[in-house]
Design a protein around this motif. Structure first.
Motif, short mmCIF file in Angstrom:
data_model
loop_
_atom_site.label_atom_id
_atom_site.label_comp_id
_atom_site.label_asym_id
_atom_site.label_seq_id
_atom_site.Cartn_x
_atom_site.Cartn_y
_atom_site.Cartn_z
N PRO A 143 0.82 -1.23 0.00
CA PRO A 143 0.00 0.00 0.00
C PRO A 143 0.85 1.27 0.00
CG PRO A 143 -0.78 -1.55 1.66
CD PRO A 143 0.51 -2.09 1.14
N ASP A 144 1.95 1.27 0.75
CA ASP A 144 2.78 2.47 0.83
C ASP A 144 3.44 2.76 -0.52
OD1 ASP A 144 2.13 2.74 3.51
OD2 ASP A 144 3.85 1.55 4.17
N LEU A 145 3.97 1.73 -1.17
CA LEU A 145 4.61 1.92 -2.48
C LEU A 145 3.58 2.34 -3.51
CD1 LEU A 145 7.10 1.73 -4.26
CD2 LEU A 145 6.65 -0.71 -4.56
N GLU A 146 2.40 1.76 -3.45
CA GLU A 146 1.33 2.12 -4.39
C GLU A 146 0.95 3.59 -4.23
OE1 GLU A 146 -1.57 2.01 -7.22
OE2 GLU A 146 -0.18 0.37 -6.78
N LYS A 147 0.89 4.04 -3.00
CA LYS A 147 0.50 5.44 -2.75
C LYS A 147 1.57 6.41 -3.25
CE LYS A 147 -1.68 5.96 1.04
NZ LYS A 147 -2.02 6.05 2.49
N ILE A 148 2.83 5.99 -3.16
CA ILE A 148 3.93 6.84 -3.66
C ILE A 148 3.88 6.97 -5.17
CG2 ILE A 148 6.43 6.98 -3.91
CD1 ILE A 148 6.65 5.59 -1.18
N ASP B 22 1.34 6.11 -7.39
CA ASP B 22 0.09 6.50 -8.05
C ASP B 22 -0.90 7.04 -7.03
OD1 ASP B 22 -1.81 6.92 -9.96
OD2 ASP B 22 -2.34 4.82 -10.25
N PRO B 23 -0.62 8.21 -6.46
CA PRO B 23 -1.52 8.73 -5.41
C PRO B 23 -2.86 9.20 -5.95
CG PRO B 23 0.18 10.33 -5.96
CD PRO B 23 0.53 9.07 -6.70
N ASP B 24 -2.99 9.37 -7.27
CA ASP B 24 -4.24 9.89 -7.84
C ASP B 24 -5.34 8.83 -7.88
OD1 ASP B 24 -2.96 12.27 -8.22
OD2 ASP B 24 -2.41 11.85 -10.30
N MET C 283 -4.73 -3.94 -4.37
CA MET C 283 -4.63 -4.25 -5.79
C MET C 283 -3.92 -3.10 -6.50
SD MET C 283 -6.20 -7.16 -5.94
CE MET C 283 -6.59 -7.45 -7.66
N ARG C 284 -3.07 -3.43 -7.45
CA ARG C 284 -2.26 -2.42 -8.11
C ARG C 284 -3.10 -1.55 -9.04
NH1 ARG C 284 1.12 -6.66 -11.96
NH2 ARG C 284 -0.58 -7.14 -13.40
N THR C 285 -2.83 -0.27 -9.05
CA THR C 285 -3.43 0.65 -10.02
C THR C 285 -2.46 0.98 -11.14
OG1 THR C 285 -2.72 2.59 -8.77
CG2 THR C 285 -4.89 1.67 -8.24
N SER D 21 3.50 16.54 -15.80
CA SER D 21 4.03 16.16 -14.49
C SER D 21 3.27 14.95 -13.96
CB SER D 21 3.92 17.32 -13.50
OG SER D 21 2.57 17.68 -13.30
N HIS D 22 4.03 14.04 -13.33
CA HIS D 22 3.48 12.85 -12.70
C HIS D 22 4.14 12.70 -11.34
CE1 HIS D 22 2.73 8.60 -11.81
NE2 HIS D 22 1.81 8.60 -12.76
N PRO D 23 3.38 12.36 -10.27
CA PRO D 23 3.97 12.31 -8.92
C PRO D 23 5.18 11.40 -8.80
CG PRO D 23 1.57 12.12 -8.83
CD PRO D 23 1.95 12.04 -10.28
N ALA D 24 5.26 10.37 -9.62
CA ALA D 24 6.35 9.41 -9.48
C ALA D 24 7.53 9.72 -10.39
CB ALA D 24 5.84 8.00 -9.78
#
Length: 793
Positions: free
Chosen positions: A518-523, A525-527, A544-546, A637-640
């Motif tokens: 969950p933490d890596l997923e939030k980093i 793809d936070p959208d 589940m991965r987004t 721009s993309h958060p990652a």
């Protein structure tokens, strides 16, 4: 599920050998994982009794024992076990005996004292993996009797690898039922009768979470003998099922669990304050379990509590404070039915997995609670004595599972199995499996028994008929099917072709989990809020991965940490996006690359991959569609991704369909990647929507090229200039290419010079210079009007 074959044959006596029985069970869907003897190979081991114990004259830890082994005269045996004592009965290996591991007993001297045999522990006979001291036998064990005969050791244990849907076979009764059906023999378990009430004592039981526990049965038994011991026959059945003896009360509850499949628990009555409450835990309640672990309870955990505190994790494990002790005289027995959904995942959340939770998660027969209580009461009164009170039963019938009838068509059986099973045989099989069968015009209306949680559709019933009829008895027939060729767009690009292109570019395919941290997923793809799993494998695989990037980056990190500094990985897989109340699954194509462009060699200088390598690989995929002109790369721009090395992949009609860029340095640090990594991701369906090539004749007339240099603002992308030229409406323009970018002397600050090659051609004639100059002039006017471009002098 592990059990003794002889215990099974107390319930049912099929006319088959052990090997045939194992084959039958496996072919019926109850896969046999192992068949092993219950004891090691040994001979000339008998029951002996220690008559006298004296200290060894030359060793403090040894004892010289006089042992009656049923021989002509007592044997002198030197022993070092701490529990050796006068009157003890234990196994004796006579001179000439063979023990497991090929060990032979001979006459010997231990520190100068003759020893004629050996007093044995359980581990030395292969009856336990480890043991402390001699194996103690009951006082009534007949001296001189062969130990294999006395313990009935000519037996095997059978271990089943049951699938989660067959919780009904997690007991001797369940396996015996299957064996009886397979062999058409009766199943005769022990007679279980209601026990007389010697006292009137009861406890108040409150079902405060009836949806989780709609049936609870209890009973008080007073005056048990705390000095009573578990009989050897019961200890042996537990041992052969993989459980050790823990005292008669606990042993009886474990025995009933193995025999009938109903988990039970016994409380020390003196430690219960008031009545019994079956409820959800309150926030931050604590409970010390039988294994000594203290847990902080979550509010979704079902507990058994008294008026003051929780006593046990319902269906999982009891608490230490209310456990039966060596001095316990009065007990409260519990036999309850807990909903599988109330127990599933709860044990794992506390780092536990018990025999009880294993069964309740899969489904226990809700009609078994009273029968199990009577069986346990009967055994306890026989072993530890005492006086039993009346049954205490609380039921919320509206929350008990209901078995709904399932339609079964006779014609459907042949359709699914590929062979006809006579109606009489099919009905007989279902009835012997405990199902209620009613005839209908097309076949039958079947109501599953209370212990079968896995029967819900017609195919479930056909599976039952097929496995009992015998898969070996199904004929080999060539299936007859109507083949229909589905329509497929001619321009569609298959995923296999996309994979091939990436492999051609030097990529290796990776397959990663759809469950991610969950933490890596939030980093990354936070959208897109990730979908949480109700019962995750582990905390780092809880959503589940987004995006496919979390799995690919973990794979990249794994390889980089193992000195694989040059890597190109791709994956084609699903991502999961929540839209309102539905979950949308999208096939994506993603990649990660890092390190050098090519292996070190003398032919080309070393160079690390950069943004344009990643972009070029994406362009290679876009070329497969035949619609390259429909796609553009725009700075975004993309958060990652790195702010200065990030582009959105934009489709002319659908907008953003993907991303390409460098992983943000801060994100790379948090993940633990120490070198620059580039990523891309694009929707697979847009790559698969290809265009069918159309014929276009080649001109027989020469083309004319004009090179121009235009000066534009530095922040205007070259792609925008090229697109403006293509859209200028020049009639004969066939190709435009950028071949140089210049800033410096002669160019104003904040401006740049782009050198462009324009190719013009006509299909029917040679163009005149005046026509070419007119079109070039038109293009320059358009560039000036739209972008402020000027022709460089």
């Amino acid at each position: 599920m592990k059990f003794s074959e002889k215990w099974l044959r107390e319930w049912v006596t099929p006319p088959v050998s052990t090997d045939e029985l194992a084959h039958q069970l496996t072919m019926a869907g109850l896969e046999v994982d192992a068949v092993e003897p219950v004891a090691g190979e040994f001979s000339k081991v008998v029951v002996g009794q220690v008559l006298k114990v004296e200290p060894h004259p030359d060793a403090d830890k040894l004892r010289v024992c006089e042992v009656d082994a049923g021989q002509d005269e007592p044997l002198q045996i030197v022993c070092g076990a701490a529990n050796v004592r006068e009157g003890l009965k234990a196994p004796v290996a006579l001179v000439g005996a063979k023990l497991p591991g090929g060990f032979k007993i001979k006459k010997s001297k231990l520190r100068g004292v003759p020893s004629h045999g050996m007093l044995c522990s359980a581990s030395e006979l292969g009856l336990a993996e480890q043991s402390e001291g001699l194996m103690e036998l009951p006082d009534d064990a007949p001296v001189g009797t062969d130990l294999r005969e006395y313990l009935d050791l000519d037996d095997v244990t059978i271990e089943l690898g049951l699938t989660p849907n067959r919780g009904d076979c997690l007991s001797i009764a369940g396996v015996a039922r299957e064996v009886g059906v397979l062999n058409r023999v009766p199943v005769e378990g022990p007679a279980i009768l209601p026990q007389a009430n010697a006292i009137k004592d009861v406890l108040a039981v409150h079902l405060e979470a009836p949806e989780d526990c709609p049936r609870y049965v209890g009973r008080i038994i007073r005056g048990i003998d705390p000095a009573a011991e578990t009989p050897l026959w019961l200890q042996e059945k537990l041992r052969r099922s993989g459980l050790r003896s823990l005292g008669p009360v606990v042993d009886v509850t474990n025995y009933v669990l193995l025999e009938l499949g109903q988990p039970m628990h016994a409380f020390d009555l003196a430690r219960i304050a008031g009545g019994i409450h079956v409820r959800r835990a309150t926030a931050n309640e604590k409970l010390t379990l039988l294994d000594g672990q203290e847990v902080t309870l979550s509010e979704d955990t079902l507990v058994i509590a008294d008026d003051r505190r929780p006593l046990a994790l319902a269906g999982i494990m009891g608490g230490a404070e209310s456990a039966v002790q060596d001095a316990t005289r009065d007990i409260f027995l519990e036999s309850a039915w807990f909903s599988p959904l109330a127990i599933a995942g709860r044990a794992r959340a506390y780092g536990l997995h018990t025999d009880s939770s294993h069964r309740f998660e899969r489904g226990v027969d809700p009609e078994m609670t009273v029968r199990a209580m009577e069986r346990a009461t009967m055994l306890l009164l026989e072993i530890v004595g005492g006086q039993a009170g009346p049954l205490i039963e609380q039921v919320e019938a509206g929350h008990l599972p209901v078995r709904h009838p399932v339609r079964l068509r006779e014609a459907r059986i042949e359709r699914v199995l590929g062979t006809a099973v006579p109606g009489e045989e099919a009905q007989d099989i279902l009835e012997r499996l405990g199902m209620t069968v009613e005839s209908t015009a097309e076949g039958w209306q079947i109501t599953p028994p209370s212990f079968r949680f896995d029967i819900g559709i017609e195919e479930d019933l056909i599976e039952e008929i097929g496995r009992i009829h015998g898969y070996d008895n199904l004929p080999e027939t060539t299936p007859s099917v109507h083949l229909r060729m589905p329509a497929r767009p001619e321009g569609r690009v298959e995923l296999a072709r996309i994979r091939e292109r990436l492999v051609d570019l030097g990529y290796a395919e990776a397959i990663t989990y759809s469950f991610v941290d969950p933490d890596l997923e939030k980093i990354l793809d936070p959208d897109h809020p990730a979908i949480e799993l109700a019962n995750p494998i582990s905390s780092d695989m809880a959503v589940m991965r987004t995006s496919l990037w979390p799995g690919l980056l973990q794979s990249a990190k794994y390889n980089l940490n193992r000195q694989q500094n040059r890597l190109c990985l791709f994956e084609c897989g699903l991502r999961f996006i929540r839209q309102d109340s539905e979950i949308q699954q999208e096939m994506m194509v993603s990649g990660v690359l890092s390190g050098s462009v090519a292996p070190h060699q003398w032919g080309i200088p070393p160079r690390n991959v950069d943004f344009f390598d990643a972009k070029g690989h994406v362009e290679a995929l876009l070329e497969l569609t035949g619609r390259r002109a429909d796609f553009t790369f725009t700075a975004d721009s993309h958060p990652a991704l790195h702010p200065g090395q990030c582009a959105a992949i934009v489709h002319a009609e659908r907008g953003k369909v993907g991303w390409v860029g460098a992983l943000h340095p801060a994100t790379a640090d948090r993940i633990g990647i120490g070198q620059t990594v580039y990523l891309f991701e694009i929707q697979a369906d847009i790559l698969q929507a290809g265009k069918v090539p159309a014929y276009r004749p080649l001109s027989k007339y020469p083309s004319i090229r004009r090179d121009i240099a235009v000066v534009v603002d530095a922040d205007i992308p070259a792609a925008e200039v090229l697109e403006t030229i293509r859209a200028a409406g020049a009639e004969h323009l066939t190709e435009v290419e950028l071949f140089d970018v210049y800033t410096g002397e002669g160019i104003d600050l904040g401006r740049k010079s782009l050198a462009l090659g324009l190719t013009l051609q006509d299909l029917s004639r040679t163009l005149k210079d005046t026509e070419v100059e007119a079109e070039v002039s038109h293009i320059l006017d358009v560039l000036n009007n739209k972008l402020g471009a000027t022709l460089r002098a």
